[in-house]
Write an enzyme that holds these catalytic residues in place. Structure first.
Site, short mmCIF file in Angstrom:
data_model
loop_
_atom_site.label_atom_id
_atom_site.label_comp_id
_atom_site.label_asym_id
_atom_site.label_seq_id
_atom_site.Cartn_x
_atom_site.Cartn_y
_atom_site.Cartn_z
N GLU A 192 -77.93 0.00 -55.61
CA GLU A 192 -79.22 -0.71 -55.54
C GLU A 192 -80.22 0.32 -55.06
O GLU A 192 -80.27 0.67 -53.88
CB GLU A 192 -79.10 -1.90 -54.58
CG GLU A 192 -80.20 -2.93 -54.75
CD GLU A 192 -81.49 -2.49 -54.09
OE1 GLU A 192 -82.43 -2.13 -54.86
OE2 GLU A 192 -81.58 -2.49 -52.88
N CYS B 105 -87.71 -1.93 -50.52
CA CYS B 105 -87.65 -1.46 -51.91
C CYS B 105 -88.47 -2.35 -52.83
O CYS B 105 -88.79 -1.95 -53.95
CB CYS B 105 -86.19 -1.41 -52.38
SG CYS B 105 -85.37 -3.01 -52.44
#
Length: 480
Positions: A268, A302
């Site tokens: 990720e 993020c």
């Protein structure tokens, strides 16, 4: 102030046993074989408040062997047993919410309200995977060949290693560990050097919940030794799965290490998210979503909105309103009452932020709010605001694609008639539609292209990342 062993911590806990600062292997605290430790710094003050073992590659094998021995036992538990143990762990974490939030503030720097928000978000994963543990099923297949039956079973892949970043250390530890434990895997967590204590606390609670020793190990290490420890975990023959959250650069290294042994990995890798607002948007709603998304944890997520694209008809008003909303943020130490914007977690984060701003300004961007620089102490100042890792909120306009802060991933508050077309055409793994918060335990989380590989959370897919599918073919004699 609270004393635990040789450490005096700058806050009090309701449960002092959660103030643990050693690695946790096979159900007990352990130190590094070298005896060395590294400092943990409060980003809000810049002061050291504890230390943890500085593990190296020689410490990895013991942790992996412990998890492997636990896997031999835990993988044989029934799905109901795993679900019940996950449930007990979930409730222990919820009960420790206040203490865990304080630890988060002093590790990450985020305001206390955001720390509570992270824990509430994190426990959606423990809760979700309680149910998923009992929904791991194989299948039967009708064969095209007479007298043959096909079937599959799902089995845990083995020992997993989780490389967890510092921005959401509890949420990301639980998102990874809950899926692994639901699948029947055991896990070694290597937390970030900035945020090791929260992961250690979770491992202690896992033992209280009844998980076997070694089912959830935590190996702490310094920034300097992180590469060698991560590499050792990725290459260890007993580690069958690696899950990593972090930068694309490091993700490519992890992928390469895992590829040597065809090892399963989930990556990720985040991105640099644009936020798009069209003329027909509800401006109050769009501004509310943007400010919550952008300034959360000082922009260190993020999914933070970094580039904002505004359609021409509402551009001037939107910028003016955004400046007004940003100007009322209260900058301060995360534990201080009323703080809405804390520090960045590391000093190198300040260096990077200043570099991005300077690059944009030299290429033609204009600054309409802030200085683009860290907040520095004035002469004789004792303010903790000025001694930590703080940067003034900064808004730039006229940013172009050739500037360092321009990348991909899209989150867009738009109306439904245009929304669906845009959702289908955007090349992004996750898209927020009329919302900035698009992460939930019940939906898959992860990017595409250079933003990641594999998914965490969601129905079926997250647990499948920790399973292998075994196929069987049976030939039976046809009866007349």
């Amino acid at each position: 102030m609270s004393k635990t062993g040789l450490t005096t911590i700058p806050f009090t806990l309701a449960d002092d046993s959660l103030a643990q600062f050693d690695s946790f292997v096979n159900g007990k605290p352990v130190t590094a074989q070298s005896g060395k430790r590294f400092d943990v710094v409060d980003p809000g003050s810049g002061h050291i408040w504890t230390s943890c073992p500085d593990s190296t590659d020689v410490d990895v094998n013991g942790a992996v062997e412990s998890s492997y021995e636990a896997f031999k036992i835990y993988s044989k538990w029934t799905p109901r047993q795993r679900a019940e143990c996950l449930s007990r762990w979930h409730h222990l974490i919820v009960a420790a919410r206040d203490d865990l939030a304080k630890i988060l503030v002093y590790e990450t720097g985020k305001p206390l309200a955001e720390a509570y928000g992270e824990i509430d978000y994190a426990t959606t994963f423990t809760w979700w995977f309680i149910g998923e543990a009992e929904r791991i099923q194989g299948s039967t297949i009708t064969s095209a060949v007479a007298g043959r039956r096909g079937f599959t079973i799902k089995q845990p892949v083995g020992v997993a290693a989780a490389l967890v970043p510092w921005n959401f250390p509890i949420a990301l530890t639980l998102r990874k560990a809950s899926a692994a434990l639901a699948a029947g895997c055991t896990m070694i967590v290597k937390p970030s050097p900035e945020t090791p204590v929260s992961a250690i606390s979770l491992a202690h609670l896992a033992i209280r919940a009844g998980f076997p020793p070694g089912a959830l190990n935590v190996l702490t290490t310094s920034l300097e030794n992180t590469p060698v420890v991560a590499e050792s975990l990725c290459l260890h023959p007993l580690v069958k799965k690696v899950t990593f959250t972090g930068s694309t650069r490091v993700g490519k290294i992890i992928s390469g290490l895992c590829a040597r042994n065809l090892k399963k990995c989930t990556l990720e890798l985040g991105g640099n998210c644009p936020f798009i607002v069209f003329d027909d948007a509800n401006l109050d709603h769009a501004l509310g979503q943007l400010t919550a998304l952008k300034w959360r944890h000082a922009g260190q997520a993020c999914v933070s909105a970094n580039r904002v694209y505004i359609q021409r008809g509402i551009y001037d008003k939107f910028i003016a309103d955004l400046i007004q909303k940003t100007s009322i943020l209260k900058i301060g130490h995360g534990i201080s009452e009323g703080t809405t914007l804390g520090p960045v977690t590391t000093e190198r984060g300040l260096d990077k932020a200043e570099e991005l701003v300077q690059d944009a300004l030299t290429k033609g961007a204009k600054m309409v709010l802030g200085t683009g620089q860290r907040l520095k102490s004035s002469a004789g100042s004792e303010s903790p605001i000025l001694t930590g890792y703080f940067m003034e909120p900064t808004i730039l306009v006229d940013v172009t694609d050739d500037m360092l802060m321009s990348r991909e991933e899209i989150f867009a508050p738009v109306n439904v008639d245009r929304l669906w077309r845009m959702f289908e055409k955007l090349e992004a793994g996750m898209v927020g539609l009329n919302t900035g918060n698009n992460s939930a335990a019940e939906t898959p989380f992860g990017g595409i292209k250079e933003s990641g590989s594999g998914k965490e959370s969601g129905k079926d897919v997250a647990v499948d990342e920790f399973l292998i599918t075994k196929s069987g073919t049976l030939t039976v004699e046809e009866q007349s």
